[in-house]
Write a protein that holds these residues in place. Structure first.
Motif, PDB file in Angstrom:
ATOM      1  N   ARG A   1       0.812  -1.211   0.000  1.00  0.00           N
ATOM      2  CA  ARG A   1       0.000   0.000   0.000  1.00  0.00           C
ATOM      3  C   ARG A   1       0.852   1.271   0.000  1.00  0.00           C
ATOM      4  NH1 ARG A   1      -5.181  -0.680  -1.153  1.00  0.00           N
ATOM      5  NH2 ARG A   1      -5.581   1.294  -0.107  1.00  0.00           N
ATOM      6  N   ARG A   2       2.167   1.135   0.270  1.00  0.00           N
ATOM      7  CA  ARG A   2       2.972   2.343   0.399  1.00  0.00           C
ATOM      8  C   ARG A   2       3.032   3.127  -0.902  1.00  0.00           C
ATOM      9  NH1 ARG A   2       8.032  -0.592   3.392  1.00  0.00           N
ATOM     10  NH2 ARG A   2       6.866  -1.324   5.222  1.00  0.00           N
ATOM     11  N   GLY A   3       3.095   2.411  -2.007  1.00  0.00           N
ATOM     12  CA  GLY A   3       3.166   3.106  -3.288  1.00  0.00           C
ATOM     13  C   GLY A   3       1.954   3.962  -3.557  1.00  0.00           C
TER      14      GLY A   3
ATOM     15  N   ALA B   1     -10.717   2.928  -3.606  1.00  0.00           N
ATOM     16  CA  ALA B   1     -10.266   3.664  -4.787  1.00  0.00           C
ATOM     17  C   ALA B   1      -9.416   2.794  -5.704  1.00  0.00           C
ATOM     18  CB  ALA B   1      -9.487   4.900  -4.358  1.00  0.00           C
ATOM     19  N   ARG B   2      -8.555   1.975  -5.110  1.00  0.00           N
ATOM     20  CA  ARG B   2      -7.704   1.118  -5.933  1.00  0.00           C
ATOM     21  C   ARG B   2      -8.537   0.131  -6.739  1.00  0.00           C
ATOM     22  NH1 ARG B   2      -3.041  -2.886  -3.541  1.00  0.00           N
ATOM     23  NH2 ARG B   2      -2.312  -3.745  -5.524  1.00  0.00           N
TER      24      ARG B   2
ATOM     25  N   VAL C   1      -4.294  -8.041  -3.961  1.00  0.00           N
ATOM     26  CA  VAL C   1      -2.917  -8.523  -3.987  1.00  0.00           C
ATOM     27  C   VAL C   1      -1.963  -7.336  -3.961  1.00  0.00           C
ATOM     28  CG1 VAL C   1      -3.575 -10.618  -5.211  1.00  0.00           C
ATOM     29  CG2 VAL C   1      -2.922  -8.591  -6.513  1.00  0.00           C
ATOM     30  N   ARG C   2      -0.675  -7.620  -3.914  1.00  0.00           N
ATOM     31  CA  ARG C   2       0.328  -6.565  -3.906  1.00  0.00           C
ATOM     32  C   ARG C   2       0.246  -5.734  -5.185  1.00  0.00           C
ATOM     33  NH1 ARG C   2       4.488  -7.134  -0.168  1.00  0.00           N
ATOM     34  NH2 ARG C   2       4.349  -9.027   1.125  1.00  0.00           N
ATOM     35  N   LEU C   3       0.729  -4.525  -5.100  1.00  0.00           N
ATOM     36  CA  LEU C   3       0.611  -3.608  -6.234  1.00  0.00           C
ATOM     37  C   LEU C   3       1.268  -4.165  -7.488  1.00  0.00           C
ATOM     38  CD1 LEU C   3      -0.305  -0.884  -7.319  1.00  0.00           C
ATOM     39  CD2 LEU C   3       1.840   0.108  -6.462  1.00  0.00           C
TER      40      LEU C   3
ATOM     41  N   THR D   1      -0.965  -6.658  -8.923  1.00  0.00           N
ATOM     42  CA  THR D   1      -2.102  -6.000  -9.567  1.00  0.00           C
ATOM     43  C   THR D   1      -1.729  -5.551 -10.970  1.00  0.00           C
ATOM     44  OG1 THR D   1      -2.935  -5.208  -7.437  1.00  0.00           O
ATOM     45  CG2 THR D   1      -3.737  -4.098  -9.410  1.00  0.00           C
ATOM     46  N   LEU D   2      -0.583  -4.894 -11.087  1.00  0.00           N
ATOM     47  CA  LEU D   2      -0.136  -4.424 -12.399  1.00  0.00           C
ATOM     48  C   LEU D   2       0.126  -5.605 -13.338  1.00  0.00           C
ATOM     49  CD1 LEU D   2       2.284  -1.570 -11.276  1.00  0.00           C
ATOM     50  CD2 LEU D   2      -0.066  -1.362 -12.132  1.00  0.00           C
ATOM     51  N   ALA D   3       0.697  -6.669 -12.796  1.00  0.00           N
ATOM     52  CA  ALA D   3       0.934  -7.849 -13.626  1.00  0.00           C
ATOM     53  C   ALA D   3      -0.374  -8.464 -14.102  1.00  0.00           C
ATOM     54  CB  ALA D   3       1.749  -8.876 -12.834  1.00  0.00           C
ATOM     55  N   GLY D   4      -1.371  -8.501 -13.209  1.00  0.00           N
ATOM     56  CA  GLY D   4      -2.672  -9.034 -13.596  1.00  0.00           C
ATOM     57  C   GLY D   4      -3.312  -8.211 -14.698  1.00  0.00           C
TER      58      GLY D   4
END
Length: 521
Positions: free
Chosen positions: A22-24, A134-135, A350-352, A355-358
């Motif tokens: 979540r830090r990003g 929001a994410r 999942v981790r950011l 998420t981007l990979a998905g």
């Protein structure tokens, strides 16, 4: 505290350290607010895929039906929808005024649908934010933009993009009304319902899962009767406003969709690749949607799956037991926002990086289908990825090029079709793509669709008299199929009238069509 669909963590609870994934996201708070709006990037992404090659696909006969109507005066459009196609009447009237300003090029005809799908992407992101966070909303909007169906029907001059937009907007407005059930918010929701009904009545089947959402919110605060009362009032107001269309469409349904076959049990899952626009992308999206069950918002997860499954199941039941079938993938695109919200919620867990990979995997899996659905004859693939085998796509543009290349002033045209094949729109499709300086009189034209208050024209009842005493020196016979025997594409009396006075000079074929030059004997 306003009612919600499910419990959320208490904002007052402070944790000493944010989870690493979540830090990003915290860095986003340093970005200007418009740039980090959850709706902005899905809207832009949908505009990009919608405008890409928007003029490449050839107009197909559904779009030509739109063209044949929207060219008429508004009063004549109203007269027509009293007899046929009332379900699309609102869209026809809108597009009539649109082309009076922007013209009727393929870009102008399709641009409203592109914009509507972009609006639906934004509403999908906003719905995801309200149901989860929001994410999840941002990811949901991006998943929506990647779906091949969104690009395909965002590039079609029909009402389906508007239907998806209205359904997505209705979901957002419902969630707002559940948060704070004021009269103004319920009125806005009722307006969205009314728009959905007037754009496509079948879409109102999403009222069933909306009722589930209202029940979930009311269950958490059973003393708040404004929730069920406001919902019922909004639904009744919308149905009352849409009643004239309900009355007309009920009388026209058998003629318009009587050709749709009744579904079998296996169609309940076989239809999903047709709704989302590809087999691989469907598997990926539904897989990550299942991950949403791990969310801490079970009520939102339940509502999401109801938005996806209940409408399809309800239409399957209605189609198997009713007098007509509504089980057509393009009639169910209003479930796309719900599917996308669930997928966004699943990927947001999942981790950011994951998420981007998905998102990247979904985009890559959708890419082959995107290429197919942006192709020249892609609009005839109306149940993609299931192949359409009962007709070859008609390439009106290629046929028009053949005619234009050999045109001489004074040439006329005959369009190879009988009275029951006029809905293929061979005449209007070829004329649409002809240059302005190529003027062809249709020697067998009867009453126009406008004169008949119908979609399509008729053929002259007397073909010999139509040719006159001094027939034109050359006639272009443009027909659906007919490469072996172009005269066989006409009813016998019309073919005989031509054969008595003309001989075949040459015939060329393009996809689904033949173009023949007839020279007077």
């Amino acid at each position: 505290m306003p009612p919600t669909l499910s419990s959320a963590p208490d904002a007052s609870e402070r944790r000493p350290e944010q989870p690493r994934h979540r830090r990003g996201l915290d860095a986003l708070h340093r970005v200007p607010r418009p740039v980090r709006s959850v709706w902005l990037w899905p809207v832009l992404a949908t505009l990009v895929v919608g405008l890409y090659h928007v003029t490449v696909p050839v107009m197909w006969h559904d779009e030509l039906a739109t063209l044949s109507v929207v060219r008429r005066p508004a009063g004549d459009i109203v007269d027509m929808i009293r007899h046929v196609d009332a379900v699309h009447g609102t869209y026809y009237l809108f597009l009539h005024f649109w082309i009076s300003v922007f013209g009727e090029s393929p870009l102008a005809m399709r641009l409203p649908s592109v914009l509507a799908m972009a609006g639906a992407a934004g509403c999908t992101a906003l719905a995801g934010r309200r149901m989860f966070d929001a994410r999840a909303g941002l990811v949901a909007g991006l998943v929506f933009a990647m779906l091949p169906t969104v690009a395909r029907y965002g590039q079609e001059a029909r009402s389906y993009g508007f239907v998806v937009f209205a359904a997505a907007a209705a979901l957002v407005l419902l969630l707002r009304a559940l948060e704070r059930p004021t009269a103004l918010r319920w009125l806005a929701y009722a307006a969205a319902l009314c728009c959905s009904g007037y754009l496509h009545l079948v879409s109102l089947v999403y009222l069933a899962p909306h009722a589930v959402g209202v029940a979930l919110a009311w269950w958490r605060d059973r003393r708040n009767w404004r929730l069920p009362a406001g919902f019922v009032g909004a639904v009744l107001a919308a149905v009352a406003a849409a009643y004239p269309l309900v009355h007309l469409s009920g009388k026209q349904a058998a003629r318009q969709i009587g050709w749709i076959g009744r579904p079998v049990f296996g169609d309940l899952w076989n239809i999903w690749p047709q709704i989302l626009g590809g087999t691989s992308v469907t598997v990926a999206v539904l897989t990550v949607a299942v991950l949403a069950v791990g969310s801490k918002r079970p009520g939102s997860v339940l509502l999401g799956w109801c938005l996806v499954l209940i409408p399809v199941g309800a239409l399957w039941v209605a189609s198997t037991h009713g007098s007509v079938s509504y089980f057509m993938p393009k009639y169910m695109f209003f479930v796309l926002p719900g599917v996308s919200v669930l997928a966004g919620a699943g990927l947001a867990l999942v981790r950011l990086r994951a998420t981007l990979a998905g998102l990247a995997v979904i985009g890559l899996l959708a890419l082959p289908d995107q290429r197919v659905l942006h192709g020249t004859l892609s609009h005839a693939k109306y149940v993609y990825p299931v192949p359409v085998t009962w007709f070859d796509p008609l390439d009106y543009r290629a046929a028009a090029r053949l005619v234009a290349a050999g045109y001489h002033p004074g040439d006329a045209a005959a369009f190879g079709q009988n009275q029951w094949q006029l809905w293929w729109g061979v005449d209007i499709g070829v004329r649409y793509y002809l240059p302005e300086d190529v003027v062809l009189r249709d020697v067998f034209a009867g009453q126009s669709g406008q004169q008949r208050d119908d979609l399509w024209p008729t053929m002259t009842p007397d073909p010999k008299a139509a040719l006159g005493t001094t027939p034109p020196p050359r006639i272009w016979l443009v027909a659906k199929d007919g490469g072996q025997d172009p005269f066989g594409t006409l009813p016998p009396a019309y073919a005989k009238a031509l054969q008595e006075r003309y001989k075949l000079d040459h015939v060329k074929t393009v996809s689904g069509m033949s173009v023949s030059l007839l020279v007077r004997r």
